[in-house]
Motif scaffolding. Structure first.
Motif, PDB file in Angstrom:
ATOM      1  N   PHE B  55       0.824  -1.199   0.000  1.00  0.00           N
ATOM      2  CA  PHE B  55       0.000   0.000   0.000  1.00  0.00           C
ATOM      3  C   PHE B  55       0.860   1.252   0.000  1.00  0.00           C
ATOM      4  CE2 PHE B  55      -4.657  -0.159   0.423  1.00  0.00           C
ATOM      5  CZ  PHE B  55      -4.834  -1.514   0.201  1.00  0.00           C
ATOM      6  N   GLN B  56       1.946   1.211   0.817  1.00  0.00           N
ATOM      7  CA  GLN B  56       2.809   2.394   0.886  1.00  0.00           C
ATOM      8  C   GLN B  56       3.435   2.689  -0.472  1.00  0.00           C
ATOM      9  OE1 GLN B  56       5.259   1.199   4.127  1.00  0.00           O
ATOM     10  NE2 GLN B  56       4.286   2.577   5.586  1.00  0.00           N
ATOM     11  N   GLN B  57       3.768   1.608  -1.211  1.00  0.00           N
ATOM     12  CA  GLN B  57       4.493   1.817  -2.455  1.00  0.00           C
ATOM     13  C   GLN B  57       3.591   2.101  -3.634  1.00  0.00           C
ATOM     14  OE1 GLN B  57       7.262  -1.475  -2.790  1.00  0.00           O
ATOM     15  NE2 GLN B  57       8.830  -0.156  -1.906  1.00  0.00           N
ATOM     16  N   TYR B  58       2.457   1.379  -3.688  1.00  0.00           N
ATOM     17  CA  TYR B  58       1.691   1.432  -4.926  1.00  0.00           C
ATOM     18  C   TYR B  58       0.354   2.144  -4.812  1.00  0.00           C
ATOM     19  CZ  TYR B  58       5.177  -1.957  -6.285  1.00  0.00           C
ATOM     20  OH  TYR B  58       6.368  -2.570  -6.536  1.00  0.00           O
ATOM     21  N   ALA B  59      -0.160   2.333  -3.613  1.00  0.00           N
ATOM     22  CA  ALA B  59      -1.492   2.910  -3.491  1.00  0.00           C
ATOM     23  C   ALA B  59      -1.375   4.383  -3.105  1.00  0.00           C
ATOM     24  CB  ALA B  59      -2.292   2.164  -2.437  1.00  0.00           C
ATOM     25  N   PRO B  60      -2.379   5.184  -3.480  1.00  0.00           N
ATOM     26  CA  PRO B  60      -2.377   6.590  -3.060  1.00  0.00           C
ATOM     27  C   PRO B  60      -2.347   6.691  -1.525  1.00  0.00           C
ATOM     28  CG  PRO B  60      -4.170   6.137  -4.587  1.00  0.00           C
ATOM     29  CD  PRO B  60      -3.536   4.834  -4.282  1.00  0.00           C
ATOM     30  N   ALA B  61      -1.716   7.695  -1.018  1.00  0.00           N
ATOM     31  CA  ALA B  61      -1.537   7.834   0.430  1.00  0.00           C
ATOM     32  C   ALA B  61      -2.875   7.879   1.157  1.00  0.00           C
ATOM     33  CB  ALA B  61      -0.732   9.085   0.745  1.00  0.00           C
ATOM     34  N   ALA B  62      -3.900   8.408   0.479  1.00  0.00           N
ATOM     35  CA  ALA B  62      -5.201   8.530   1.130  1.00  0.00           C
ATOM     36  C   ALA B  62      -5.814   7.167   1.441  1.00  0.00           C
ATOM     37  CB  ALA B  62      -6.150   9.330   0.238  1.00  0.00           C
ATOM     38  N   TRP B  63      -5.396   6.153   0.668  1.00  0.00           N
ATOM     39  CA  TRP B  63      -5.974   4.819   0.882  1.00  0.00           C
ATOM     40  C   TRP B  63      -5.304   4.067   2.020  1.00  0.00           C
ATOM     41  CZ3 TRP B  63      -6.684   2.201  -4.589  1.00  0.00           C
ATOM     42  CH2 TRP B  63      -7.505   3.039  -5.374  1.00  0.00           C
ATOM     43  N   PHE B  64      -4.209   4.620   2.528  1.00  0.00           N
ATOM     44  CA  PHE B  64      -3.358   3.835   3.416  1.00  0.00           C
ATOM     45  C   PHE B  64      -4.133   3.258   4.599  1.00  0.00           C
ATOM     46  CE2 PHE B  64      -0.552   3.373   7.104  1.00  0.00           C
ATOM     47  CZ  PHE B  64       0.308   2.423   6.588  1.00  0.00           C
ATOM     48  N   ASP B  65      -5.053   4.051   5.121  1.00  0.00           N
ATOM     49  CA  ASP B  65      -5.757   3.600   6.320  1.00  0.00           C
ATOM     50  C   ASP B  65      -6.574   2.324   6.110  1.00  0.00           C
ATOM     51  OD1 ASP B  65      -4.820   5.230   8.198  1.00  0.00           O
ATOM     52  OD2 ASP B  65      -6.462   6.686   8.137  1.00  0.00           O
ATOM     53  N   SER B  66      -6.919   2.060   4.858  1.00  0.00           N
ATOM     54  CA  SER B  66      -7.743   0.875   4.618  1.00  0.00           C
ATOM     55  C   SER B  66      -6.893  -0.379   4.398  1.00  0.00           C
ATOM     56  CB  SER B  66      -8.647   1.106   3.415  1.00  0.00           C
ATOM     57  OG  SER B  66      -7.837   1.342   2.285  1.00  0.00           O
ATOM     58  N   TYR B  67      -5.554  -0.224   4.434  1.00  0.00           N
ATOM     59  CA  TYR B  67      -4.720  -1.387   4.120  1.00  0.00           C
ATOM     60  C   TYR B  67      -4.995  -2.548   5.058  1.00  0.00           C
ATOM     61  CZ  TYR B  67      -1.417  -1.539   8.044  1.00  0.00           C
ATOM     62  OH  TYR B  67      -0.858  -1.730   9.270  1.00  0.00           O
ATOM     63  N   TYR B  68      -5.333  -2.216   6.320  1.00  0.00           N
ATOM     64  CA  TYR B  68      -5.452  -3.281   7.312  1.00  0.00           C
ATOM     65  C   TYR B  68      -6.626  -4.225   7.005  1.00  0.00           C
ATOM     66  CZ  TYR B  68      -5.333  -5.788  11.679  1.00  0.00           C
ATOM     67  OH  TYR B  68      -5.239  -6.790  12.594  1.00  0.00           O
ATOM     68  N   ILE B  69      -7.700  -3.644   6.459  1.00  0.00           N
ATOM     69  CA  ILE B  69      -8.843  -4.479   6.091  1.00  0.00           C
ATOM     70  C   ILE B  69      -8.434  -5.476   5.012  1.00  0.00           C
ATOM     71  CG2 ILE B  69     -11.185  -4.439   5.141  1.00  0.00           C
ATOM     72  CD1 ILE B  69     -10.998  -3.297   7.929  1.00  0.00           C
ATOM     73  N   PHE B  70      -7.674  -4.973   4.007  1.00  0.00           N
ATOM     74  CA  PHE B  70      -7.179  -5.878   2.980  1.00  0.00           C
ATOM     75  C   PHE B  70      -6.258  -6.931   3.580  1.00  0.00           C
ATOM     76  CE2 PHE B  70      -8.609  -2.488   0.295  1.00  0.00           C
ATOM     77  CZ  PHE B  70      -9.038  -3.148  -0.835  1.00  0.00           C
ATOM     78  N   ALA B  71      -5.432  -6.462   4.531  1.00  0.00           N
ATOM     79  CA  ALA B  71      -4.457  -7.363   5.130  1.00  0.00           C
ATOM     80  C   ALA B  71      -5.156  -8.542   5.797  1.00  0.00           C
ATOM     81  CB  ALA B  71      -3.600  -6.604   6.139  1.00  0.00           C
ATOM     82  N   LEU B  72      -6.317  -8.279   6.396  1.00  0.00           N
ATOM     83  CA  LEU B  72      -7.044  -9.380   7.038  1.00  0.00           C
ATOM     84  C   LEU B  72      -7.385 -10.461   6.011  1.00  0.00           C
ATOM     85  CD1 LEU B  72      -9.554  -7.548   9.426  1.00  0.00           C
ATOM     86  CD2 LEU B  72      -7.534  -8.842  10.068  1.00  0.00           C
ATOM     87  N   PHE B  73      -7.877 -10.030   4.844  1.00  0.00           N
ATOM     88  CA  PHE B  73      -8.216 -10.993   3.796  1.00  0.00           C
ATOM     89  C   PHE B  73      -6.974 -11.720   3.305  1.00  0.00           C
ATOM     90  CE2 PHE B  73     -11.964  -8.234   3.485  1.00  0.00           C
ATOM     91  CZ  PHE B  73     -12.947  -9.208   3.547  1.00  0.00           C
ATOM     92  N   VAL B  74      -5.899 -10.948   3.077  1.00  0.00           N
ATOM     93  CA  VAL B  74      -4.667 -11.557   2.576  1.00  0.00           C
ATOM     94  C   VAL B  74      -4.157 -12.596   3.570  1.00  0.00           C
ATOM     95  CG1 VAL B  74      -2.261 -11.114   1.942  1.00  0.00           C
ATOM     96  CG2 VAL B  74      -4.054  -9.533   1.223  1.00  0.00           C
ATOM     97  N   SER B  75      -4.129 -12.238   4.851  1.00  0.00           N
ATOM     98  CA  SER B  75      -3.631 -13.161   5.870  1.00  0.00           C
ATOM     99  C   SER B  75      -4.430 -14.451   5.872  1.00  0.00           C
ATOM    100  CB  SER B  75      -3.719 -12.530   7.261  1.00  0.00           C
ATOM    101  OG  SER B  75      -2.881 -11.431   7.339  1.00  0.00           O
TER     102      SER B  75
END
Lengths: 231, 300
Positions: B55-75
């Protein structure tokens, strides 16, 4: 329908069943007879795929299923009412019946209702745990579970063993009814010679893991019975 | 004061519960002693780290806060499929040999730890929590309930409910329970026991991954993350009794609350000793744990 050719079945190193060949034709009721401990249940388990064949092979309607696991055999139309009933004790009666459909693509509700027409005694029990039922009720449940899938071949391992006489009567009537409809073939392990003579078409007599006599049911003389069954 | 203690106890319980929930499936339902369970926690935690980086590298900074929700699915997904691989490649050969499966999965655990060291390096890493999990719920001037802890509590409840619905309200769950109660008979009814085993083990591993992603929020992530939790997790399952969800909940709450209670006036290690002594004493009285299914399958 079912064709078993020279099978050998056993547990670990010991071989119980030696070179048994057996046939069930379309619509027939074939009875497997013999004293306790001659290997009837072992043979049945081999036919269901619960024990592997060491030798020999087996076909259901010309399909070779010798190396198929039990669930594939069930999908080929085999239904099984095992010795001791083997009801899932912590599942409800309804769930137990529904599990019979796992080998088919049918949906639960309608099919269960149909079974309840045949076994009205199960109706008030649907929400109870399978393990809470009496022996006779469990046996009816085991039949419902096997019949709901409309099997082509039913394997019945001592279905009247250890249950009260009134339900023995019901189950015997049920088997006679199924036979008259000619839709299902049966392999029946049974101790009651009277019932075997009433419902059977053909018999195999097992002793020490081998077939010692076989023939049309009329050929099941008192002499054969005395020699191989009566203790 | 006691309110904070109670909350801390429940919070610790919720973490234990999340960690033990996957184990209650693989160990409780399948009777497989999966020593690599802790490493699935670690994998889940590292997946949060990886997702955060992406997320830090490829996603817009504004989206960063939502990374954790994605992380749950990825995990969950990564642990799910790795669990499935482990089942197909190793565990399925060892169902009748519990001690061998213990050793073999322990070996797999060590391999996974080394792999993590090779990929992510030996030092611990940390993740930045999304801003919506920073801070806490101010109840009074002294009582603050951290959002992270509340979130984990909610996550546990969601996991428990989903698992309950899956097990008791779906056809797949019904087959799963049937296989665990009487494998042979389930097979004779047309249930593919192989498929059920595979899925069951994968779900247990997936939940471990999810638990790992919760652990990433509250501490550093390292290759030995799982080893801190594995003993506690087994304790929870054994105390609760195998085969029922209510057992795991009981086990986790008991151990969690007792632990925090003793920790409040003793040192952490003494507290743990006392808790384990209590658990062992309890098991002398009820060897099968708090709730237990009496099936022939479990007795043998």
């Amino acid at each position: 329908m079912l064709n078993v050719y020279q099978c050998q079945v056993g547990y670990r190193e010991s071989i119980i069943i030696r070179d048994v060949s057996l046939k069930v034709k379309q619509g027939q009721v074939v009875c497997l007879l013999g004293r306790n401990g001659v290997g009837k249940t072992t043979l049945v388990k081999g036919i269901m795929g619960l024990l592997p064949f060491r030798h020999g092979n087996m076909q259901i309607e010309q399909t070779n299923v010798t190396n198929d696991p039990p669930y594939k055999r069930a999908k080929h139309g085999m239904g099984y009412v095992p010795q001791g009933r083997e009801i899932f004790p912590h599942l409800t009666v309804y769930e137990n019946i529904c599990l019979g459909l796992e080998g088919t693509s049918k949906r639960d509700k309608r099919a269960v209702e149909k079974m309840l027409e045949i076994f009205p005694a199960l109706k008030p029990m649907l929400k109870r745990k399978g393990g809470d039922l009496s022996g006779g009720q469990q046996q009816q449940l085991a039949f419902a579970r096997a019949m709901i899938a409309n099997p082509k071949l039913l394997i019945l391992d001592e279905p009247t063993e250890g249950i009260q006489p009134s339900i023995v009567q019901e189950i015997q009537e049920l088997i006679v009814n199924m036979k008259q409809q000619h839709t299902v073939s049966m392999l029946l392990v049974e101790q009651s010679i009277d019932f075997v003579r009433q419902v059977g078409d053909y018999f195999y007599m097992l002793e020490k893991g081998e077939i010692v006599a076989e023939g049309a049911i009329e050929a099941l003389t008192d002499q054969i019975v005395k020699q191989h069954v009566v203790v | 004061m006691w309110a904070i203690q109670l909350f801390n106890g429940l919070s610790y319980s919720s973490i234990l519960l999340l960690v033990a929930l996957g184990l209650s499936i693989t160990f409780g339902l399948m009777n497989v002693i999966n020593m690599a369970h802790g490493e699935f926690l670690m994998i889940g935690a590292y997946m949060v780290y990886v997702t955060q980086h992406l997320f830090q590298q490829y996603a817009p900074a504004a989206w960063f806060d939502s990374y954790y929700i994605f992380a749950l699915f990825v995990s969950f997904t990564v642990a799910f499929f790795l669990g499935m691989l482990l089942e197909m490649g190793l565990v399925k050969f060892l169902y009748r040999r519990p001690l061998d499966s213990l050793l073999a999965t322990w070996g797999v655990g060590m391999m996974l730890q080394q792999a993590a060291k090779m990929i992510f390096g030996a030092p611990n890493v940390a993740v930045t929590s999304p801003s919506w999990l920073e801070g806490g719920l101010q109840l009074t001037s002294v009582v603050v309930l951290p959002y992270k802890r509340l979130f984990i509590l909610a996550l546990v409840i969601v996991c428990l409910l989903s698992l309950y619905i899956y097990l008791y309200r779906t056809a797949a769950g019904r087959s799963m329970r049937a296989v665990m109660q009487n494998r042979d008979m389930a097979g004779c009814l047309g249930i593919s026991t192989r498929k059920v085993d595979r899925i069951t083990f994968a779900i247990g591993s997936g939940i471990a991954g999810l638990a790992g992603s919760a652990l990433a929020l509250i501490g550093p992530i390292g290759s030995s993350l799982g080893t801190y939790y594995i003993v506690d997790a087994f304790m929870v399952v054994v105390l609760g009794g195998v085969g029922k969800l209510a057992g795991v909940v009981f086990g986790a709450v008991t151990i969690g609350v007792l632990n925090v209670f003793f920790e409040s006036w003793l040192s952490a290690s003494i507290a743990k000793v006392i808790v384990f002594v209590i658990v062992i004493a309890f098991l002398q009285w009820r060897p099968r744990g708090f709730v237990s299914l009496k099936t022939r399958a479990l007795e043998s």
